[in-house]
Scaffold this motif. Structure first.
Motif, PDB file in Angstrom:
ATOM      1  N   SER A 111       6.024   1.828 -12.100  1.00 11.51           N
ATOM      2  CA  SER A 111       5.343   0.882 -11.282  1.00 11.51           C
ATOM      3  C   SER A 111       6.521   0.640 -10.171  1.00 11.51           C
ATOM      4  O   SER A 111       6.342   0.753  -8.921  1.00 11.51           O
ATOM      5  N   TYR A 112       8.003   0.709 -10.053  1.00 12.73           N
ATOM      6  CA  TYR A 112       8.811   0.285  -9.202  1.00 12.73           C
ATOM      7  C   TYR A 112       8.384   1.490  -8.129  1.00 12.73           C
ATOM      8  O   TYR A 112       8.144   0.961  -6.801  1.00 12.73           O
ATOM      9  N   VAL A 113       8.784   2.935  -8.122  1.00 14.98           N
ATOM     10  CA  VAL A 113       8.772   4.465  -7.296  1.00 14.98           C
ATOM     11  C   VAL A 113       7.267   3.504  -6.549  1.00 14.98           C
ATOM     12  O   VAL A 113       7.384   3.926  -5.256  1.00 14.98           O
ATOM     13  N   SER A 114       6.307   3.648  -7.083  1.00 16.02           N
ATOM     14  CA  SER A 114       4.825   3.808  -6.655  1.00 16.02           C
ATOM     15  C   SER A 114       4.902   2.337  -5.592  1.00 16.02           C
ATOM     16  O   SER A 114       4.697   2.461  -4.499  1.00 16.02           O
ATOM     17  N   TRP A 115       5.304   1.492  -5.969  1.00 16.22           N
ATOM     18  CA  TRP A 115       5.715   0.060  -5.255  1.00 16.22           C
ATOM     19  C   TRP A 115       6.526   0.594  -3.973  1.00 16.22           C
ATOM     20  O   TRP A 115       6.266   0.292  -2.748  1.00 16.22           O
ATOM     21  N   LYS A 116       7.535   1.077  -4.315  1.00 13.78           N
ATOM     22  CA  LYS A 116       8.761   1.733  -2.832  1.00 13.78           C
ATOM     23  C   LYS A 116       7.812   2.917  -2.024  1.00 13.78           C
ATOM     24  O   LYS A 116       7.614   2.490  -0.642  1.00 13.78           O
ATOM     25  N   ILE A 117       7.439   3.324  -2.626  1.00 16.91           N
ATOM     26  CA  ILE A 117       6.083   4.595  -2.033  1.00 16.91           C
ATOM     27  C   ILE A 117       4.944   3.839  -1.436  1.00 16.91           C
ATOM     28  O   ILE A 117       5.299   4.360  -0.071  1.00 16.91           O
ATOM     29  N   ALA A 118       4.419   2.932  -1.795  1.00 15.49           N
ATOM     30  CA  ALA A 118       3.265   2.220  -1.022  1.00 15.49           C
ATOM     31  C   ALA A 118       4.315   1.323   0.093  1.00 15.49           C
ATOM     32  O   ALA A 118       3.890   1.253   0.779  1.00 15.49           O
ATOM     33  N   GLN A 119       5.221   0.333  -0.240  1.00 18.41           N
ATOM     34  CA  GLN A 119       5.455  -0.040   0.576  1.00 18.41           C
ATOM     35  C   GLN A 119       6.354   1.451   2.211  1.00 18.41           C
ATOM     36  O   GLN A 119       6.431   0.715   3.420  1.00 18.41           O
ATOM     37  N   ALA A 120       6.150   1.853   1.810  1.00 17.41           N
ATOM     38  CA  ALA A 120       6.817   3.055   3.045  1.00 17.41           C
ATOM     39  C   ALA A 120       5.766   4.143   3.464  1.00 17.41           C
ATOM     40  O   ALA A 120       6.110   3.908   4.602  1.00 17.41           O
ATOM     41  N   THR A 121       4.775   3.998   2.877  1.00 17.79           N
ATOM     42  CA  THR A 121       3.123   4.711   3.366  1.00 17.79           C
ATOM     43  C   THR A 121       2.598   3.757   4.207  1.00 17.79           C
ATOM     44  O   THR A 121       1.310   3.998   4.904  1.00 17.79           O
ATOM     45  N   ASP A 122       2.655   2.255   3.936  1.00 20.95           N
ATOM     46  CA  ASP A 122       1.617   1.249   3.417  1.00 20.95           C
ATOM     47  C   ASP A 122       0.242   1.286   3.422  1.00 20.95           C
ATOM     48  O   ASP A 122      -0.709   0.617   4.263  1.00 20.95           O
ATOM     49  N   GLN A 123       0.693   2.385   2.704  1.00 20.26           N
ATOM     50  CA  GLN A 123      -0.975   2.593   1.724  1.00 20.26           C
ATOM     51  C   GLN A 123      -1.421   2.202  -0.070  1.00 20.26           C
ATOM     52  O   GLN A 123      -0.418   2.742  -0.386  1.00 20.26           O
ATOM     53  N   TRP A 124      -1.682   1.134  -0.144  1.00 17.77           N
ATOM     54  CA  TRP A 124      -2.029   0.516  -1.356  1.00 17.77           C
ATOM     55  C   TRP A 124      -2.986   0.774  -1.895  1.00 17.77           C
ATOM     56  O   TRP A 124      -2.885   0.027  -3.506  1.00 17.77           O
ATOM     57  N   LYS A 125      -3.942   0.978  -1.322  1.00 16.35           N
ATOM     58  CA  LYS A 125      -5.687   1.674  -2.244  1.00 16.35           C
ATOM     59  C   LYS A 125      -6.197   3.046  -1.844  1.00 16.35           C
ATOM     60  O   LYS A 125      -5.221   3.064  -1.016  1.00 16.35           O
ATOM     61  N   LEU A 126      -6.300   3.803  -2.638  1.00 17.42           N
ATOM     62  CA  LEU A 126      -6.833   5.052  -2.132  1.00 17.42           C
ATOM     63  C   LEU A 126      -7.991   5.647  -3.041  1.00 17.42           C
ATOM     64  O   LEU A 126      -8.853   5.633  -3.858  1.00 17.42           O
ATOM     65  N   THR A 127      -8.714   5.834  -2.018  1.00 12.49           N
ATOM     66  CA  THR A 127     -11.032   6.429  -2.558  1.00 12.49           C
ATOM     67  C   THR A 127     -10.807   7.311  -1.583  1.00 12.49           C
ATOM     68  O   THR A 127     -11.978   7.601  -2.461  1.00 12.49           O
ATOM     69  N   ASN A 128      -9.963   7.738  -0.627  1.00 16.63           N
ATOM     70  CA  ASN A 128     -10.521   9.321  -0.573  1.00 16.63           C
ATOM     71  C   ASN A 128      -9.088   9.859  -0.354  1.00 16.63           C
ATOM     72  O   ASN A 128      -8.040   9.706  -0.130  1.00 16.63           O
ATOM     73  N   ALA A 129      -9.067  10.700  -1.506  1.00 11.22           N
ATOM     74  CA  ALA A 129      -7.243  11.734  -1.995  1.00 11.22           C
ATOM     75  C   ALA A 129      -7.985  13.069  -0.288  1.00 11.22           C
ATOM     76  O   ALA A 129      -6.326  13.089  -0.682  1.00 11.22           O
ATOM     77  N   ARG A 130      -8.608  13.166   0.601  1.00 14.96           N
ATOM     78  CA  ARG A 130      -7.901  13.067   1.518  1.00 14.96           C
ATOM     79  C   ARG A 130      -7.085  12.854   2.187  1.00 14.96           C
ATOM     80  O   ARG A 130      -6.342  13.220   3.462  1.00 14.96           O
ATOM     81  N   ARG A 131      -7.013  11.561   2.396  1.00 13.49           N
ATOM     82  CA  ARG A 131      -6.562  10.598   3.446  1.00 13.49           C
ATOM     83  C   ARG A 131      -5.029  10.320   2.422  1.00 13.49           C
ATOM     84  O   ARG A 131      -4.324   8.642   3.288  1.00 13.49           O
ATOM     85  N   LEU A 132      -4.597  11.061   1.190  1.00 13.98           N
ATOM     86  CA  LEU A 132      -3.411  10.453   1.386  1.00 13.98           C
ATOM     87  C   LEU A 132      -2.562  10.586   1.763  1.00 13.98           C
ATOM     88  O   LEU A 132      -2.052  11.669   1.968  1.00 13.98           O
ATOM     89  N   LYS A 133      -1.008   9.670   1.791  1.00 21.04           N
ATOM     90  CA  LYS A 133       0.567   9.606   2.660  1.00 21.04           C
ATOM     91  C   LYS A 133       1.206   9.482   1.600  1.00 21.04           C
ATOM     92  O   LYS A 133       1.333   9.077   0.710  1.00 21.04           O
ATOM     93  N   THR A 134       1.832  10.568   2.367  1.00 22.83           N
ATOM     94  CA  THR A 134       2.929  10.603   0.818  1.00 22.83           C
ATOM     95  C   THR A 134       4.174  10.462   1.353  1.00 22.83           C
ATOM     96  O   THR A 134       4.254  10.788   2.317  1.00 22.83           O
ATOM     97  N   ALA A 135       5.672  10.118   0.790  1.00 23.81           N
ATOM     98  CA  ALA A 135       6.823   9.952   1.535  1.00 23.81           C
ATOM     99  C   ALA A 135       7.571  10.083   0.080  1.00 23.81           C
ATOM    100  O   ALA A 135       7.241   9.617  -1.266  1.00 23.81           O
ATOM    101  N   LYS A 136       9.293  10.408   0.300  1.00 20.83           N
ATOM    102  CA  LYS A 136      10.271  10.328  -0.937  1.00 20.83           C
ATOM    103  C   LYS A 136      10.989   8.902  -0.456  1.00 20.83           C
ATOM    104  O   LYS A 136      11.228   8.828   0.972  1.00 20.83           O
TER     105      LYS A 136
END
Length: 462
Positions: A111-136
């Motif tokens: 949950s912590y790593v997921s929260w950090k990724i959501a902060q970095a990408t500003d993507q908190w929900k995903l309804t379309n996999a083609r719009r996925l934002k990723t970040a390390k």
């Protein structure tokens, strides 16, 4: 008659609470309104009012919104609640057996790593996999450990509330959210007739894959895991009973100061000081104390820590020597062979008083360790347990020390604009000094090890 009139989902960010809520809302007759008591949103992003109540009105008093949510929802109403939401509403929710409790958890590393990724990408929900934002992202070990402490403390609060009110909750893990049978089992727990034929597939998992692949510094995981005591082996178990919040003992001044006394501490000194400020109000219940707080914005709450040896001797003088605790006197005489004078009469010698006090300290050690089988008098309980009890109502602003009381009280008074009266000296030190020796220091350190470690107390005589 319905089993529940409402429900609450206790969860945290990135635990799958959006997905759980989507499936709850897919059940006929169930309506979850989102993060209704999140300080930054009103149920969901960009909503300005709910049931005719604005965010500003909710922030002043959250209870009318809870009442309207329950009264005006068609079906079984509920909401999601995280540890950093408005805790005031818990007084109405946790003790109520008519409000169903659903507790959703997830591996805190994930949950912590997921929260950090959501902060970095500003993507908190995903309804379309083609719009996925990723970040390390960079794994911050101190930040993760604080995240872990916060969620663990909240889970302990929930567990204690359920235990003391004889309730149970429906527990789910993040991975349970993919089980149709589990979600339908939740529907049975809630007492609703509807069942799902398929799970909601609108929301997509955002960050599949190994945890290490999501991090810029995967080596930090080893450091974080090493710092976590998985089996809680790093502390001695405490069998001291948890204390109530002590709200009825609180003293309030119209200057905005609120004192929670620790029994066997310098209570008389603070009461005299409070009286010098003006009128003193006491005899609160939790509801009336919250009302006082609302009437006194800018208030400050505090307690005063006393050295454990000095505090134990004050309890001994009052309860045993003066005879306030007759039952405890009999226990010390019959069970511990203490040689005590009739109440109010002095000991025959310094050695006789020291010996009786050592027996009392031994009893205190057994009492706070849960080994006497008797209720632990609040004047004998550890200050750690008492302060934790206060926090069950509301964490205090200040923990003052008796040895720097003049400075501490002066600073508090300055924060509320009050003129501090003089502090009357307490005679407790002189009374202890007359019998002090090394054996008393050692016995007190054994009896109140939690206080010495937790609050950093050293020897009374340095």
């Amino acid at each position: 008659m319905p089993r529940f009139h409402s429900f609450v989902v206790f969860a945290e960010m990135r635990t799958g609470s959006n997905l759980l809520e989507a499936n709850l809302n897919a059940l006929p007759g169930v309506v979850s309104h989102g993060e209704v008591f999140n300080r930054y949103i009103l149920g969901k992003k960009d909503r300005t009012d709910l049931f005719g109540i604005t965010m500003e009105e909710r922030d002043r008093d959250p209870r009318p919104l809870l009442r309207k949510l329950r009264e005006e929802t068609e079906g079984l109403p509920g909401f999601r609640f995280f540890h950093d939401h408005d805790l005031r509403i818990l007084d109405d929710v946790l003790p109520d057996p008519g409000c169903a409790k659903i507790i959703l958890t997830r591996n805190p590393l994930e949950s912590y790593v997921s929260w950090k990724i959501a902060q970095a990408t500003d993507q908190w929900k995903l309804t379309n996999a083609r719009r996925l934002k990723t970040a390390k992202v960079r794994f911050d070990v101190p930040e993760f450990l604080q995240h872990l402490r916060d969620i663990q403390a909240f889970q302990l609060l929930l567990m204690h509330a359920l235990q003391t009110t004889g309730q149970t909750a429906f527990y789910l893990d993040y991975e349970d959210l993919g089980s149709l049978d589990v979600i339908n089992g939740l529907a049975a727990f809630l007492g609703v007739e509807g069942r799902l034929k398929a799970l909601d597939d609108t929301l997509k998992k955002q960050n599949p894959g190994p945890l290490e692949d999501k991090l810029e510094n995967p080596e930090a995981l080893a450091e974080a895991i090493a710092a976590v005591d998985v089996f809680n082996l790093g502390r001695a178990p405490s069998f001291e009973p948890r204390r109530a919040a002590g709200v009825p003992t609180a003293l309030a001044s119209d200057t905005g100061l609120l004192f929670f006394p620790i029994r066997s501490g310098p209570e008389t000194v603070i009461r005299d000081w409070f009286t010098g400020l003006g009128d003193v109000t006491e005899g609160f219940e939790q509801k009336s104390l919250r009302q006082w707080k609302r009437r006194h914005p800018g208030h400050r709450s505090f307690t005063v820590l006393r050295h454990p040896l000095l505090r134990a001797h004050a309890a001994f003088r009052r309860k045993i020597v003066q005879g306030e605790a007759q039952d405890l006197r009999r226990i010390l005489i019959n069970g511990f062979l203490a040689e005590l004078q009739p109440p109010g009469e002095p000991f025959a010698s310094v050695e006789a008083e020291r010996a009786a006090f050592l027996i009392f300290l031994n009893y205190c050690r057994l009492a706070v360790g849960g080994q006497t089988g008797a209720r632990v008098d609040p004047g004998l309980a550890s200050q750690t347990a008492v302060v934790q009890g206060f926090a069950g109502f509301q964490p205090l602003d200040r923990l003052l020390r008796e040895d720097s009381l003049v400075e501490g009280l002066g600073a508090l008074a300055a924060e509320t604009g009050a003129v501090p009266p003089a502090v009357t000296p307490d005679p407790a030190e002189a009374t202890l000094l007359s019998i002090w020796d090394e054996s008393l220091e050692s016995a007190a350190a054994e009896a109140y090890a939690r206080d010495y470690m937790g609050f950093g107390f050293t020897r009374w005589r340095v």
